[in-house]
Design a protein around this motif. Structure first.
Motif, PDB file in Angstrom:
ATOM      1  N   VAL A  43      -0.545  17.909  -4.473  1.00 15.79           N
ATOM      2  CA  VAL A  43       0.735  17.468  -4.698  1.00 15.79           C
ATOM      3  C   VAL A  43       1.144  16.645  -3.415  1.00 15.79           C
ATOM      4  O   VAL A  43       0.394  16.677  -2.233  1.00 15.79           O
ATOM      5  N   LEU A  44       2.120  15.874  -3.513  1.00 13.96           N
ATOM      6  CA  LEU A  44       2.704  15.045  -2.547  1.00 13.96           C
ATOM      7  C   LEU A  44       4.111  14.982  -2.471  1.00 13.96           C
ATOM      8  O   LEU A  44       5.001  14.982  -3.374  1.00 13.96           O
ATOM      9  N   GLU A  45       4.911  15.124  -1.175  1.00 15.86           N
ATOM     10  CA  GLU A  45       6.373  15.030  -1.247  1.00 15.86           C
ATOM     11  C   GLU A  45       6.831  13.728  -1.685  1.00 15.86           C
ATOM     12  O   GLU A  45       6.408  12.635  -1.218  1.00 15.86           O
TER      13      GLU A  45
ATOM     14  N   PRO B 147      -3.428  14.093  -0.368  1.00 17.39           N
ATOM     15  CA  PRO B 147      -4.395  14.590   0.689  1.00 17.39           C
ATOM     16  C   PRO B 147      -6.003  14.827  -0.085  1.00 17.39           C
ATOM     17  O   PRO B 147      -5.968  15.162  -1.163  1.00 17.39           O
ATOM     18  N   SER B 148      -7.140  14.440   0.823  1.00 17.90           N
ATOM     19  CA  SER B 148      -8.135  14.758   0.254  1.00 17.90           C
ATOM     20  C   SER B 148      -9.155  15.127   1.499  1.00 17.90           C
ATOM     21  O   SER B 148      -9.123  14.519   2.390  1.00 17.90           O
TER      22      SER B 148
ATOM     23  N   PHE C  98       0.869  -1.124   0.146  1.00 13.03           N
ATOM     24  CA  PHE C  98      -0.044   0.126  -0.010  1.00 13.03           C
ATOM     25  C   PHE C  98       0.882   1.147   0.006  1.00 13.03           C
ATOM     26  O   PHE C  98       1.815   1.387   0.853  1.00 13.03           O
ATOM     27  N   PRO C  99       0.644   2.240  -0.816  1.00 14.28           N
ATOM     28  CA  PRO C  99       1.338   3.339  -0.876  1.00 14.28           C
ATOM     29  C   PRO C  99       1.658   3.839   0.583  1.00 14.28           C
ATOM     30  O   PRO C  99       0.713   4.003   1.454  1.00 14.28           O
ATOM     31  N   ALA C 100       2.925   4.502   0.972  1.00 14.02           N
ATOM     32  CA  ALA C 100       3.275   5.001   2.148  1.00 14.02           C
ATOM     33  C   ALA C 100       2.541   6.261   2.398  1.00 14.02           C
ATOM     34  O   ALA C 100       2.225   6.291   3.789  1.00 14.02           O
ATOM     35  N   ALA C 101       2.166   7.041   1.512  1.00 10.81           N
ATOM     36  CA  ALA C 101       1.549   8.120   1.667  1.00 10.81           C
ATOM     37  C   ALA C 101       0.519   8.530   0.822  1.00 10.81           C
ATOM     38  O   ALA C 101       1.241   8.305  -0.422  1.00 10.81           O
ATOM     39  N   LEU C 102      -0.678   8.795   1.110  1.00  7.47           N
ATOM     40  CA  LEU C 102      -1.719   9.046  -0.438  1.00  7.47           C
ATOM     41  C   LEU C 102      -1.666  10.961  -0.165  1.00  7.47           C
ATOM     42  O   LEU C 102      -1.381  11.547   0.531  1.00  7.47           O
TER      43      LEU C 102
END
Lengths: 774, 412
Positions: free
Chosen positions: A35-37, A9-10, A3-7
């Protein structure tokens, strides 16, 4: 799959959709979303960000300027489905009405009229037979006889009806009182089927036809499947498609993937008892399982893994209510899921039969009138998804009543718009075992069943018609997955890419959140090739246009890797049964931005096929086959024309029999000169004769039969002319024939006897001439 | 008449828009740009009641073109964005946010920060619900950037600290970044949503300053508040936190148990299984078996050698000890009608053997115990293994043959 480590934001809300909606042409452009780091660039101490949309994708460019036919048109001509003008009421009055905001008006009266005219036996059979002695349709007055009392003259009534037809659409029309009187009198007893009942049925059918015209969901999923080449073999795949006049023949056609796909050998063919709506396929353990859905029957075929093995039908089921969905399990051999319009979902196993998982005619999350239901498989072979227009639920086949969860809801959870409805759900197992695609008329969503209700990707697809077909081509790890969306009525084809990539070591080797890559791309439609076809006669052009613009009925595609060259072949099926294909090629390295680059991509001519489009062999073959197949078509579609044969006898139209003596002379001269090896300086007859008189059957001086006949007809005594002619003709004709034979003999001089019996067919006379001189 | 004029204008506007759309979908950015200059006229005569008005259309199309146009530059892009911000009040915050995203993706962090601060100070009448959300996001992203500045300062400080001298100015700056970041991040994670990045950063801040209770509470809230979506990451963060804090095994196991309940196919289930297998309690080992069986139900785990070895180890253990065979029996009952076709077909035996020998070894062991020595998978793999003269496969064959009665008890 991790599973992705971070999704990204929403927000997450619950309840019905709040955003006002509507089709928006450009809603999918110019937005990063979030955006995501992450990404590969965070080594310099500065965080690097990646956008949810707008990352660079792979470059795929069309190899040709238009789609080309893969298969020749199937035998039996296509009957177009009804067009709006066939069932809509169109008159001046109605146009005015419609300018005010009323919907479409169905032409109910016309259709009922068609029924009476086309099926008089069914409409009035018994009473018609009973009454036909009592109705008189002649012109003359009825004489006072014994039958006079029981016979009425209907001629005036018929005239009234005809007049009414002529005045159709006139705003001032009023019914003749006689007609009203008659219809009032006989409405209750004249019809075989009670008029009210018949009208109800017809009206129902018309409404059904009209709603199908607006949006036909029976085609959901598409009726075209591509079975990719078997492992380690030659690049020969198999195209499974319907064909035939009623689209009730199933074909398994081997296709070689070369520069352009080419059919190999003749297809395996099965005749089914209904129109094929959907063809679904999946490969399990090296074997292909093909599910075929028609309205009341579903069947499954197996195509063994061995090369050249014939497809074998395994099982057929019949449903009482039309089936709306058939999907094939990608996990277990011979397992399918079936949905009917009554909201019943079955797990169908070839070995153990049907297992009903749910029966619920109501929609799941809120009330919607559509009876459409869908079902597909998920990452867990025993968990099936089921969908209606309001959303998706997953249920466990081992305990369907207890174990289920909501996967997608049309609502605030997924940020839907008002009026948004599910059009096509699809399991994306080949790209990612737990991902799901859901299309609505406005957007596409990618869902992860580990995070239900919140789409991991959402994008407004901006298509003009709802996407009924979708096809996934999974990329290798780290590369983008390609999804094709197809609409039916508008034949739109859209390609977009998304990525579930690995970032490598910089962020701990974890999997990134789902990202849309590159920009969406429009692909060629079947209708788009019209301008590349050779110029046609106007009516042929019209027919061709009608055929090429037939709604799309299916979509399939395949990725082809030949060393460094990657290409994508996309097949599109139309309702007319035509399969067209196009090829996209992968441009590996993004070249430095040259000013003219982007415009050059659409220029045709990058392929040898389109150096001279009109002469492309594919098109020529296809057109030739089409004209062969549809030779009878003009009679159906054109306004009736009068045949000359009925107005004039053959003799009337006949030209002078055999070549004229002048032609004969010239031919003879030519032959002679050729034998002598000489040359002809002037074309003149050997002997200077006056040109022979036109040969007529009638004695000279008398007008030709056609003129006399027309004159007689004009004067009104045509019958008398006919009498005279038949009695006159026998003697007359004998005389004329004798006269003619004498003249011919004179003209031919030394010719042998055989030539004097010339037939009216010129080639025969030429043959006999050759035998004479040779 | 004016009505007709309106209609005609509308029609030509629509035509222009469809040309633009066509050009965009075919990646003809230049052509699209030329049409867009014509379309700008529609701003003057905006009669539309559509939910996407001309100003938004121009913003969207213009942005897309400037992303891809070969001659566009960042300067031009910024200029265009500034113009678009003044074009519509309703969309101001949205355009700001998108502008910031673009700057961030292009590595212009400082410019992005300035833009965020500017946007934050924007006020216009009463805010709609959507604008409220957008404002919160703007603040959150500013908090995120503050966090990155904080973490940069922290690293400088830590490096300097190793050298043995501390810098008071840097430390104070760091604390001010902390305050700014914490205020904004705290706000957004109260609202239901997916806030993985924000939560992670906020927890990192709290942990650094030793506020473990607050951090625990934040993570608990994020994982277990029913208004939030069932986000597996929320549970993962909680587990990681518990591990870092050296909390008791019990609390970690209960957190993982909840994750197992909502996402049985999560990759942490392997760790969970190993943890449970080591446990002395029977109940926990039983749960471990359940967990690994459930994970292997999913298509994504089909070829996961690690998971298969976990299952093989536990099954072997149970068979050797000859206790709790009924655990296997119970798990197997709901799977025996479809696992053979799903995992243990002859086709898969062949493929697994070719692609991954150790995977086929583990699977063959499980197959041999669950389905007996006559099962296709086991037969094929053990035959191939013996043919290749691999010792462990010969041992495997012996083991399965010896324990065939176990199979009879499981299947019976």
């Amino acid at each position: 799959m991790e599973f992705p480590a971070a999704l990204f934001p929403s927000y997450f809300g619950a309840g019905p959709p709040r955003e006002e909606g509507g089709p928006a042409l450009v809603a999918g452009w110019g937005e990063h979303g979030q955006v995501l780091e992450g990404g590969p660039g965070c080594l310099q101490g500065q965080p690097a960000f990646v956008p949810r949309r707008g990352a660079t994708g792979e470059r795929w460019e069309a190899a040709d300027a238009a789609a080309v036919p893969v298969l020749l048109p199937s035998v039996g001509c296509w009957i177009p489905s009804p067009a709006p003008q066939d069932i809509l009421y169109r008159s001046g009055l109605c146009k005015k009405l419609r300018a005010g905001k009323s919907g479409a008006t169905l032409d109910f009266a016309k259709q009922l009229g068609h029924f009476f005219v086309d099926h008089p036996e069914d409409a009035f059979g018994s009473l018609g037979r009973l009454l036909h002695k009592n109705f008189y349709l002649g012109n003359s007055k009825l004489k006072v006889t014994s039958s006079r009392n029981s016979t009425i003259r209907m001629t005036a009534l018929v005239e009234d009806i005809n007049r009414l037809e002529a005045r159709r659409g006139c705003p001032r029309q009023h019914l003749a009182s006689r007609l009203r009187w008659f219809s009032h009198l006989c409405r209750d007893w004249l019809f075989e089927v009670p008029l009210g009942l018949l009208a109800d049925f017809l009206h129902e059918e018309l409404i059904q036809q009209w709603s199908d015209l607006l949006f036909d969901d029976s085609l959901t999923g598409g009726a075209l499947a591509w079975l990719p080449p078997k492992d380690g073999g030659t690049p020969v795949g198999c195209l499974v498609h319907p064909g035939g006049q009623a689209m009730n023949h199933l074909y398994f056609q081997d296709v070689v993937l070369e520069e352009l796909p080419r059919a190999q050998g003749s297809p395996a063919q099965f005749e089914l008892s209904g129109r094929i709506r959907q063809v679904a396929a999946a490969r399990v353990d090296g074997q292909d399982f093909v599910g075929v859905r028609s309205d009341y029957h579903c069947g499954v075929w197996r195509v063994p893994g061995r090369k050249g093995a014939a497809p074998a039908p395994l099982q057929v089921i019949r449903t009482d209510v039309p089936a709306s969905c058939l999907t094939v399990s990608p996990h277990l051999p011979g397992e399918l899921s079936v949905c009917t319009q009554s909201g019943t979902i079955y797990l169908w196993s070839v070995e153990t039969g049907l297992q009903q998982l749910r029966h619920d005619p109501q929609t799941m999350f809120f009330r919607d009138h559509s009876p459409w239901h869908w079902s597909d498989f998920t990452a867990h072979p025993r968990v099936l998804s089921c969908a209606d227009r309001t959303g998706l639920q997953c249920l466990d086949a081992r305990a369907p009543k207890r174990c289920h969860f909501d996967l997608f809801k049309v609502g605030e959870e997924a940020g839907c718009q008002q009026g948004e409805r599910v059009v096509l759900p699809m399991y994306l197992g080949r790209a990612h075992p737990s991902q799901y695609l859901v299309t609505t008329q406005f957007s596409v969503y990618v869902l992860d069943e580990r995070l239900p209700l919140v789409p991991v990707l959402k994008w407004a697809h901006m298509m003009k018609a709802p996407p009924l077909f979708a096809h996934l081509m999974s990329g290798h790890p780290g590369r983008s997955h390609k999804v094709l969306l197809g609409a039916s009525r508008t034949q739109e084809l859209l390609l977009f890419q998304y990525r579930v990539s690995f970032w490598g070591v910089s962020s701990g080797g974890s999997q990134s959140a789902c990202q849309l890559a590159g920009t969406p791309q429009k692909l060629h439609s079947i209708a788009g090739c019209l301008q590349h076809l050779p110029t046609q006669l106007p009516h042929h052009h019209h027919l061709l246009q009608q055929r090429l613009k037939a709604p799309a009925a299916g979509l399939a595609a395949t990725l082809q890797e030949d060393g460094p060259h990657k290409s994508m072949v996309i097949f599109q099926l139309s309702e007319a049964g035509d399969v067209f294909c196009q090829r996209l090629t992968h441009k590996a390295a993004q070249p430095p931005a040259a000013p003219s680059r982007d415009e050059a991509t659409t220029a045709p001519g990058s392929s040898p096929l389109f150096e001279a489009p009109a002469s492309s062999p594919q098109y020529r073959c296809w057109l030739r086959a089409l004209s062969r197949v549809c030779r009878e078509l003009p009679q159906y579609t054109w306004a009736p024309s009068l045949s000359q044969r009925r107005l004039f006898t053959r003799k009337d139209l006949e030209g002078p029999a055999g070549p004229s003596s002048l032609q004969r002379q010239v031919r003879q001269q030519l032959r002679q000169t050729m034998q002598e090896g000489g040359r002809i300086q002037r074309w003149e007859p050997l002997a200077l004769q006056p040109p022979p008189q036109p040969q007529t059957l009638e004695p000279a001086g008398a007008p030709d039969p056609l003129s006399t006949r027309l004159t007689a007809a004009w004067a009104g005594d045509w019958e008398q002319w006919w009498e005279e002619r038949t009695s006159f003709s026998v003697a007359q004709r004998q005389r004329a024939l004798r006269e003619r034979r004498r003249r011919q003999k004179r003209a031919q001089g030394r010719r042998s006897l055989s030539a004097s019996f010339t037939s009216s067919l010129t080639y025969q006379s030429e043959l006999s001439e050759l035998s004479d001189t040779g | 008449s004016s009505h007709e004029h309106k209609l005609n204008f509308k029609r030509s506007k629509e035509a222009c828009l469809s040309y633009i759309q066509d050009a965009l979908l075919q990646k003809q950015w230049k052509r699209a740009a030329e049409f867009l200059t014509c379309y700008v006229e529609s701003l003057e005569k905006d009669y539309s009641r559509e939910h996407i008005g001309p100003s938004e259309m121009i913003w969207r199309i213009g942005t897309e073109i400037l992303w891809h146009h070969s001659q566009s530059s960042m300067k031009e892009f910024n200029c265009f964005m500034e113009q678009m911000k003044t074009l519509g009040v309703k969309r101001y915050l949205k355009v700001c946010l998108e502008h910031v995203f673009h700057l961030l993706c292009n590595g212009q962090i400082d410019e992005a920060y300035q833009n965020l601060s500017l946007a934050e100070s924007w006020r216009f009448g009463e805010q709609t619900a959507i604008q409220d959300k957008e404002m919160k996001l703007i603040q959150a992203y500013r908090g995120l950037l503050d966090y990155y500045s904080w973490s940069k300062q922290k690293n400088i400080l830590l490096e300097n600290g190793e050298d043995g001298f501390s810098d008071l100015a840097v430390e104070q700056e760091m604390h001010s970044y902390f305050r700014k970041a914490a205020v904004n991040l705290k706000e957004i994670i109260k609202i239901p949503g997916v806030w993985d990045v924000f939560v992670k950063c906020y927890v990192d801040l709290l942990e650094f300053y030793g506020d473990h209770n607050e951090a625990h509470q934040v993570l608990n809230e994020y994982a277990y508040n029913s208004k939030f979506p069932a986000n597996p990451n929320a549970h993962v963060y909680l587990c990681q936190f518990l591990k870092r804090q050296g909390e008791s095994k019990k609390s970690l196991i209960s957190a993982l148990k909840i994750l197992h309940d909502i996402v049985p196919s999560h990759e942490l289930m392997i760790d969970f299984n190993t943890m449970l297998q080591k446990s002395k309690k029977r109940k926990k080992r039983r749960l471990g078996l359940e967990v690994i069986f459930a994970a292997l139900d999913y298509a994504g785990w089909k070829e996961n050698a690690k998971a298969w070895s976990c299952l093989a180890r536990q099954v072997k253990q149970i068979v050797i000890s000859d206790k709790h065979l009924n655990w296997i029996k119970q798990e197997w009952n709901s799977r025996k009608d479809w696992w053979p076709a799903f995992h243990f077909s002859r086709y898969l035996a062949k493929r697994n053997w070719q692609e991954n020998k150790s995977l086929s070894y583990e699977k063959a062991l499980v197959a041999g115990i669950l389905l007996g020595k006559d099962c296709k998978y086991f037969k094929y793999v053990s035959h191939q293994g013996c043919k290749a003269q691999l010792k462990r496969f010969r041992m495997l064959k012996k083991f399965v043959n010896r324990h065939n009665p176990a199979y009879l008890r499981i299947s019976g």
